[in-house]
Motif scaffolding. Sequence first.
Motif, PDB file in Angstrom:
ATOM      1  N   PHE A  44       2.095   7.481  -2.863  1.00 29.17           N
ATOM      2  CA  PHE A  44       2.295   6.345  -3.761  1.00 29.17           C
ATOM      3  C   PHE A  44       3.675   5.738  -3.524  1.00 29.17           C
ATOM      4  O   PHE A  44       4.687   6.422  -3.665  1.00 29.17           O
TER       5      PHE A  44
ATOM      6  N   CYS B  35      -1.818  -0.741  -8.814  1.00 30.73           N
ATOM      7  CA  CYS B  35      -1.435   0.670  -8.850  1.00 30.73           C
ATOM      8  C   CYS B  35      -0.078   0.779  -9.539  1.00 30.73           C
ATOM      9  O   CYS B  35       0.937   0.381  -8.975  1.00 30.73           O
TER      10      CYS B  35
ATOM     11  N   ASP C 111       0.739   7.221  -9.785  1.00 25.79           N
ATOM     12  CA  ASP C 111       0.059   8.022  -8.770  1.00 25.79           C
ATOM     13  C   ASP C 111      -1.450   8.120  -9.033  1.00 25.79           C
ATOM     14  O   ASP C 111      -2.247   8.098  -8.101  1.00 25.79           O
TER      15      ASP C 111
ATOM     16  N   TRP D 117      -3.125   4.979  -7.909  1.00 22.14           N
ATOM     17  CA  TRP D 117      -3.068   4.958  -6.438  1.00 22.14           C
ATOM     18  C   TRP D 117      -4.205   5.798  -5.863  1.00 22.14           C
ATOM     19  O   TRP D 117      -4.906   5.373  -4.957  1.00 22.14           O
TER      20      TRP D 117
ATOM     21  N   ARG E 136      -7.435   4.553  -3.563  1.00 23.01           N
ATOM     22  CA  ARG E 136      -7.829   5.145  -2.275  1.00 23.01           C
ATOM     23  C   ARG E 136      -9.288   5.577  -2.295  1.00 23.01           C
ATOM     24  O   ARG E 136     -10.025   5.343  -1.341  1.00 23.01           O
TER      25      ARG E 136
END
Length: 170
Positions: A82, A105, A108, A111, A115
């Motif tokens: 991140f 984002c 974390d 993020w 993904r």
Amino acid sequence: DVRVYRTLEEAEAHADRLIGDGRRLFWPYPTRAGRFADSSQLVPPGLWLRLNSKEFLADITPPENLPVRNIVPLAQFEAMEFPGACYVKAGGGLATGWGFAVRHCADDASWREARQSFRSWRSDLASVIIEEDAEAKKTWCIGLGISGGEVTSLGGSEQLLASPGQQSGN
């Protein structure tokens, strides 16, 4: 003339009949690569991609009007830590209109969610755009008509954002 469909196959069958009647197609998102001939589409797919993909925004926007951005291959994105508050957007030919394939984002956890979400589009996604977290409460959307060498503005709308990266209306 309303054509109702419930599946991709039904939609494409309608499109095939329209093409057979001498009409050309217009889509808000690109069709499957190679499914319809370029000549059967109102906007050639290559032009559509260049104008709509966020990856190519720098080709038509002055640098001072762009956020700081980094375009990375999907594999590199999946391995990254991140970097701090940012926006993650689909690169390549995957359109991001209406906030689709755009993730804000802030931490974390978001993020990791981005993904995971982008991983599910692996077959359509070669690259990811990571942009600075530039605060925006409203943005603009403009419609253009392009014919021959002329460009005509068809109008625009102010887009209101309910939260970062999520449009709530015009």
